[in-house]
Design an enzyme around this catalytic site. Structure first.
Site, PDB file in Angstrom:
ATOM      1  CG  ASP A   5      53.692  16.115  64.189  1.00  0.00           C
ATOM      2  OD1 ASP A   5      52.484  16.317  64.323  1.00  0.00           O
ATOM      3  OD2 ASP A   5      54.506  16.996  63.869  1.00  0.00           O
ATOM      4  CD  GLU A  10      53.069  22.496  60.731  1.00  0.00           C
ATOM      5  OE1 GLU A  10      53.195  23.329  61.625  1.00  0.00           O
ATOM      6  OE2 GLU A  10      52.187  21.616  60.745  1.00  0.00           O
TER       7      GLU A  10
HETATM    8  C1  FRU Z   1      53.008  19.394  62.935  1.00  0.00           C
HETATM    9  C2  FRU Z   1      53.749  20.283  63.915  1.00  0.00           C
HETATM   10  C3  FRU Z   1      55.201  20.378  63.544  1.00  0.00           C
HETATM   11  C4  FRU Z   1      55.863  20.681  64.854  1.00  0.00           C
HETATM   12  C5  FRU Z   1      55.023  19.890  65.822  1.00  0.00           C
HETATM   13  C6  FRU Z   1      54.892  20.520  67.171  1.00  0.00           C
HETATM   14  O1  FRU Z   1      51.855  18.830  63.435  1.00  0.00           O
HETATM   15  O2  FRU Z   1      53.154  21.563  63.956  1.00  0.00           O
HETATM   16  O3  FRU Z   1      55.484  21.310  62.543  1.00  0.00           O
HETATM   17  O4  FRU Z   1      57.199  20.297  64.892  1.00  0.00           O
HETATM   18  O5  FRU Z   1      53.749  19.747  65.236  1.00  0.00           O
HETATM   19  O6  FRU Z   1      54.240  19.684  68.065  1.00  0.00           O
END
Ligand code: FRU
Length: 535
Positions: free
Chosen positions: A63, A241
């Site tokens: 992300d 998320e």
């Molecule tokens: C989304 C996610 C988030 C988390 C991150 C961990 O892709 O699963 O929810 O904070 O990636 O790398």
């Protein structure tokens, strides 16, 4: 003739051995440079390496995090494993840019510490030092950068602060972390913004398994009060998320705005796996009210590879744009994507607005205009059917693995129109419109390397509003291992990864079932944003 005096250090080399050494060194450097060019080893030139999308120099990324503009720089943090090309040891990687096009890589900003990983989150400029964490020596500017992220172990996720008093170059973890701890194993991805009418900070954060987001309020970023919950609603096929909440203008209606709540969901996205849905409505500082009629889920992008989107904070009011980026990938196969020595890329930055449709307000995305800086060789075709248009493209040598295409198409009696990009002897990616179904699509079934995951080959489709009919407008970006298409001024967007062989460089316009015409077609070769000088 006056004698020329050798200058400075050169004088010292002005001996037999000095000259030979110099010539030898130059020859070595030349051979090395040529070798690197031939083997494609200039930085950011490995096969599949995007030339104008952000990728980390090496290792894993997912992300985008903490997008914020501060003192002339766009900061981009990202979920990063500094130690390998698979997910793990999550930390915040870091890069900065003055124009959203050329990125400069910086050292890891916030590393995993004592087994606590640094999960996704956001960053804000604390203009008035509301947190008391800013230590500015400038009497006229008490601001600093604050990051709000999830600290994660296998048993607990909570929200934490880190701050920087040197324009993001170094970060200190707040001594009294965590700032919110609900003693939950799944509670993550805080996005914070300043809610001007209420004069307080608002956080939206995900309760993933409940398919809910929770809003919190604070005056100092350290003490937070729960305000309300939203959900479950919309797409609930997977964990919620990376939420974001922002106010956007409605195009063509001065003064009219709505709030957009973006919630990423994985799996259960519209194209399978990871996807980004949104809700349009009102926010009063405490509660988000969904205004969307019916039960139809709204998706920001109908491609397979748009996830974990987040907007830039603190873009100056004089600019006024709301810009976001997403992770150009899908958890379904992210770990199998055949790239090395890095894995993971971001989408191009996109400007967000709302557009009114008969029954609903929809999110509209347009690529930032700064990308025009990369435009190189340009071919224009006006009012031509496919054969003549393609003849013009070929005659002018228009092909490549980094292209921008802007087309206005009169479909005539055709049932399908579009472009074949990254076309080779046995490969092609189709970017087109099915006129009978009123659908935009990207078909990557024969795009190249697809065998690393059974779900990778296939066709992604997005509805197009039939009332907008003709002509059809397509804006396409091709960058070595991706295609992004914005249709009808950004009403429908598809982002897809592709992995063609390097030799597949062709581009052509096509129509099926009848004769279509390009009313206007602009095609550019795009230059690389990763010049050596910027590394
Ligand atoms: C989304 C996610 C988030 C988390 C991150 C961990 O892709 O699963 O929810 O904070 O990636 O790398």
């Amino acid at each position: 003739m006056p004698q020329r005096r050798p200058c400075c250090g050169v004088a010292a080399l002005n001996t037999f051995w000095g000259e030979r050494a110099l010539i030898g060194l130059a020859a070595l450097m030349l051979v090395g440079w040529m070798g690197a060019r031939v083997a494609g080893r200039r930085p950011y030139d490995e096969s599949f390496r995007p030339q104008f999308h952000f990728t980390p120099p090496r290792n894993w990324m997912n992300d985008p995090n903490g997008l914020v503009y501060y003192e002339g720089e766009y900061h981009l943090f990202y979920q990063h494993n500094p130690f390998g090309s698979k997910w793990g040891h999550m930390s915040w990687g870091h890069a900065v840019s003055r124009d959203l096009v050329y990125w400069q890589n910086l050292p890891v900003a916030i590393p995993e510490r004592n087994g606590v990983m640094i999960f996704s989150g956001s960053a804000v400029v604390d203009w008035q030092n509301s947190s008391g964490l800013c230590q500015s020596s400038d009497p006229h500017d008490s601001s600093c950068l604050i990051a709000i992220y999830t600290g994660a172990t296998s048993r607990r996720q909570n929200q934490n602060l880190a701050y920087s008093n040197d324009r993001g170059r170094s970060w200190t973890v707040y001594a009294a972390n965590p700032v919110i701890d609900l003693r939950l194993a799944d509670f993550r991805d805080p996005k914070v913004f300043w809610y001007r009418p209420g004069r307080e900070w608002v956080m939206v954060v995900a309760l993933p398994p409940q398919h809910q987001v929770r809003f919190f309020g604070s005056t100092d970023l350290k003490h937070w009060t729960a305000l309300s919950d939203f959900g479950r609603a919309g797409g609930v096929g997977g964990a919620w998320e990376c939420p974001d909440l922002l106010e956007l203008p409605v195009e063509g209606e001065p003064g009219e705005t709505r709030w957009v709540l973006s919630v990423n969901v994985n799996p259960g996205g519209v194209a399978g796996g990871s996807g980004d849905q949104y809700f349009v409505g009102y926010f009063d500082g405490t509660r988000f009210q969904d205004e969307s009629p019916g039960t139809q889920v709204l998706w920001a992008d109908y491609g397979k590879d748009f996830y974990a989107s987040t907007t830039f904070s603190d873009v100056p009011l004089s600019d006024g744009r709301r810009v976001w980026m997403g992770w150009l990938n899908n958890w379904e196969y992210a770990v199998a994507v055949p790239t090395t020595p890095w894995r993971g890329a971001l989408t191009i930055p996109r400007v967000l607005t709302l557009r009114r449709f008969p029954e609903v307000l929809r999110l509209v995305q347009q690529p930032v205009i700064e990308l025009r800086a990369l435009r190189g060789q340009h071919v224009v075709v006006v009012n031509q059917r496919a054969a003549a248009a393609n003849h013009a493209l070929q005659a002018r040598g228009m092909e490549g693995d980094t292209l921008e295409i802007q087309a206005e198409i009169d479909p005539g009696d055709a049932t399908e129109v579009g472009f074949r990009v990254r076309k080779g002897a046995s490969e092609e990616t189709l970017v087109g419109v099915d006129l009978r179904k009123s659908q935009l699509f990207v078909d990557r079934t024969r795009s190249g390397e697809t065998s690393f995951d059974p779900g990778f080959p296939g066709r992604q489709v997005s509805p197009l509003d039939p009332s907008r009919g003709r002509p059809v407008r397509l804006h396409i970006f091709v960058d070595r291992s991706s295609v992004e298409v914005f249709a009808n001024g950004g009403e429908a967007v598809i982002s897809d990864l592709i992995f063609p062989s390097a030799a597949s460089r062709g581009v052509e316009f096509y129509s099926l079932g009848g004769q279509a015409k390009v009313l206007g077609l602009d095609t550019w070769k795009l230059k690389s944003a990763w010049e050596i000088s910027r590394q």
